[in-house]
Design a protein around this motif. Structure first.
Motif, mmCIF file in Angstrom:
data_model
loop_
_atom_site.group_PDB
_atom_site.id
_atom_site.type_symbol
_atom_site.label_atom_id
_atom_site.label_comp_id
_atom_site.label_asym_id
_atom_site.label_seq_id
_atom_site.Cartn_x
_atom_site.Cartn_y
_atom_site.Cartn_z
ATOM 1 N N ALA A 55 0.830 -1.207 0.000
ATOM 2 C CA ALA A 55 0.000 0.000 0.000
ATOM 3 C C ALA A 55 0.862 1.255 0.000
ATOM 4 C CB ALA A 55 -0.937 -0.008 1.208
ATOM 5 N N VAL A 56 1.870 1.279 0.861
ATOM 6 C CA VAL A 56 2.750 2.446 0.942
ATOM 7 C C VAL A 56 3.429 2.698 -0.403
ATOM 8 C CG1 VAL A 56 4.865 3.333 1.996
ATOM 9 C CG2 VAL A 56 3.109 2.252 3.428
ATOM 10 N N THR A 57 3.949 1.637 -1.008
ATOM 11 C CA THR A 57 4.662 1.780 -2.279
ATOM 12 C C THR A 57 3.741 2.264 -3.386
ATOM 13 O OG1 THR A 57 6.189 0.009 -1.653
ATOM 14 C CG2 THR A 57 6.051 0.567 -3.992
ATOM 15 N N MET A 58 2.592 1.631 -3.534
ATOM 16 C CA MET A 58 1.721 1.933 -4.666
ATOM 17 C C MET A 58 1.027 3.283 -4.529
ATOM 18 S SD MET A 58 2.551 -0.477 -6.458
ATOM 19 C CE MET A 58 3.274 -2.107 -6.312
ATOM 20 N N VAL A 59 0.748 3.702 -3.308
ATOM 21 C CA VAL A 59 0.132 5.021 -3.122
ATOM 22 C C VAL A 59 1.169 6.127 -3.300
ATOM 23 C CG1 VAL A 59 -0.957 6.569 -1.450
ATOM 24 C CG2 VAL A 59 -1.766 4.213 -1.681
ATOM 25 N N LEU A 60 2.307 5.998 -2.632
ATOM 26 C CA LEU A 60 3.281 7.087 -2.670
ATOM 27 C C LEU A 60 3.938 7.254 -4.035
ATOM 28 C CD1 LEU A 60 5.079 6.909 0.798
ATOM 29 C CD2 LEU A 60 3.210 8.395 0.065
ATOM 30 N N THR A 61 3.888 6.221 -4.876
ATOM 31 C CA THR A 61 4.498 6.343 -6.202
ATOM 32 C C THR A 61 3.494 6.710 -7.287
ATOM 33 O OG1 THR A 61 4.317 3.942 -6.550
ATOM 34 C CG2 THR A 61 6.407 4.784 -5.674
ATOM 35 N N LEU A 62 2.247 6.981 -6.921
ATOM 36 C CA LEU A 62 1.349 7.587 -7.905
ATOM 37 C C LEU A 62 1.939 8.938 -8.323
ATOM 38 C CD1 LEU A 62 -2.112 6.790 -6.291
ATOM 39 C CD2 LEU A 62 -1.317 5.979 -8.523
ATOM 40 N N PRO A 63 1.764 9.335 -9.587
ATOM 41 C CA PRO A 63 2.453 10.536 -10.086
ATOM 42 C C PRO A 63 2.055 11.811 -9.334
ATOM 43 C CG PRO A 63 1.621 9.205 -11.905
ATOM 44 C CD PRO A 63 1.026 8.635 -10.659
ATOM 45 N N VAL A 106 -0.259 7.922 3.491
ATOM 46 C CA VAL A 106 -0.918 6.693 3.037
ATOM 47 C C VAL A 106 -2.166 6.410 3.866
ATOM 48 C CG1 VAL A 106 -0.674 4.196 2.760
ATOM 49 C CG2 VAL A 106 1.185 5.721 2.069
ATOM 50 N N ARG A 107 -2.090 6.633 5.161
ATOM 51 C CA ARG A 107 -3.282 6.394 5.982
ATOM 52 C C ARG A 107 -4.402 7.369 5.622
ATOM 53 N NH1 ARG A 107 -4.938 7.674 11.428
ATOM 54 N NH2 ARG A 107 -2.873 8.450 12.003
ATOM 55 N N VAL A 108 -4.055 8.623 5.361
ATOM 56 C CA VAL A 108 -5.076 9.570 4.921
ATOM 57 C C VAL A 108 -5.703 9.104 3.610
ATOM 58 C CG1 VAL A 108 -5.468 11.913 4.060
ATOM 59 C CG2 VAL A 108 -4.094 11.555 6.116
ATOM 60 N N TYR A 146 -9.205 -0.355 -6.500
ATOM 61 C CA TYR A 146 -9.282 1.080 -6.773
ATOM 62 C C TYR A 146 -8.159 1.523 -7.704
ATOM 63 C CZ TYR A 146 -8.885 6.101 -6.060
ATOM 64 O OH TYR A 146 -8.779 7.450 -6.268
ATOM 65 N N LEU A 147 -6.936 1.077 -7.453
ATOM 66 C CA LEU A 147 -5.811 1.484 -8.299
ATOM 67 C C LEU A 147 -5.961 0.939 -9.715
ATOM 68 C CD1 LEU A 147 -2.821 1.146 -5.808
ATOM 69 C CD2 LEU A 147 -3.968 3.238 -6.556
ATOM 70 N N ARG A 148 -6.536 -0.249 -9.838
ATOM 71 C CA ARG A 148 -6.806 -0.790 -11.176
ATOM 72 C C ARG A 148 -7.773 0.127 -11.924
ATOM 73 N NH1 ARG A 148 -8.710 -5.273 -9.550
ATOM 74 N NH2 ARG A 148 -6.658 -6.245 -9.339
ATOM 75 N N TRP A 149 -8.832 0.537 -11.229
ATOM 76 C CA TRP A 149 -9.807 1.468 -11.822
ATOM 77 C C TRP A 149 -9.163 2.817 -12.131
ATOM 78 C CZ3 TRP A 149 -11.370 6.042 -9.303
ATOM 79 C CH2 TRP A 149 -12.394 6.752 -9.936
ATOM 80 N N LEU A 150 -8.369 3.328 -11.202
ATOM 81 C CA LEU A 150 -7.750 4.642 -11.376
ATOM 82 C C LEU A 150 -6.865 4.673 -12.619
ATOM 83 C CD1 LEU A 150 -7.274 7.479 -10.111
ATOM 84 C CD2 LEU A 150 -5.355 6.467 -8.856
#
Length: 232
Positions: free
Chosen positions: A33-41, A149-151, A217-221
């Motif tokens: 979760a930390v990796t995939m959220v924080l590396t969104l552009p 990430v928690r937010v 959600y990330l797949r949809w995004l």
């Protein structure tokens, strides 16, 4: 399903050994979760409808960073600022005058949660209410890195509870990881273990999105909002 109450608040400072017995698969889910959220552009923040700032811990740098982006991005339509817990030692009322003192000039589109609240979950509920009421189509969350990430997962859970689909990108505040947080005096480094504890516990208590929900959600995004993310 709405959020449930947490039996007792988790401490902000948690020793590393408190995580010693956590199964590897659960720790990997947090790391994912930390990796995939924080590396969104992060640059996608310049293309969203709204900047969103959950305040707290006396961290005015969340506000100054957001105001800087807001003032330099006239295409941004809304700046949403969520209030925080009045029990915090560093609490100050959230007003336009306070934001003006931090550099705010463009007030059209600024929306403040003037009433104090407790907890990230209640901040998220207010954010989603404003998103729905204002017809906001996308948002960037402006938060200190240790807490971001928690937010993100909390707002995602609140969106799900409200039936709202909202493309979101992270915009980490530019603050040194060893900078003391005004409320506790602890550095970002010191607060990571407490955040991990919450990321492990809160999905089961209904406060944040589960790892499975985040993947969906990330797949949809990425499938539906790639131009927002990449600018292409």
């Amino acid at each position: 399903m709405g959020v449930t109450s947490v039996s007792r608040p988790l401490p902000r400072l948690v020793p590393a050994e408190a995580l010693a017995d956590v199964p590897a698969d659960r720790l990997l889910a947090v790391l994912e979760a930390v990796t995939m959220v924080l590396t969104l552009p992060h640059h996608a923040a310049g293309r969203v409808d709204a900047l969103v700032v959950p305040t707290g811990q006396g961290e005015d740098w969340r506000l100054t960073d957001a105001i800087g982006v807001w003032e330099s991005g006239p295409a941004l339509r809304h700046l949403l600022v969520a209030n925080t817990d009045p029990a915090e030692r560093t609490y100050r009322p959230l007003t336009l005058d306070r934001l003006r003192g931090l550099g705010l000039r463009r007030t059209d589109g600024v929306v403040l949660q003037t009433e104090p609240i407790t907890g990230t979950g209640r901040q998220a509920a207010w954010i989603v209410e404003r998103v729905r009421a204002l017809g906001i189509g996308s948002a960037a969350l402006v938060v200190s890195p240790y807490h971001l990430v928690r937010v993100y997962l909390t707002v995602l859970r609140a969106c799900d509870d409200a039936g709202v689909r909202l493309p979101m990108v992270p915009l980490p505040v530019a603050v040194a990881p060893d900078a003391p947080v005004p409320e506790t005096g602890a550095a970002g480094y010191d607060l990571v273990a407490g955040e991990v504890s919450r990321l492990l516990r809160y999905p089961g208590q209904g406060w944040i999105a589960t790892p499975e929900r985040l993947r969906d959600y990330l797949r949809w995004l990425w499938a539906e909002h790639r131009p927002l993310l990449t600018g292409a």
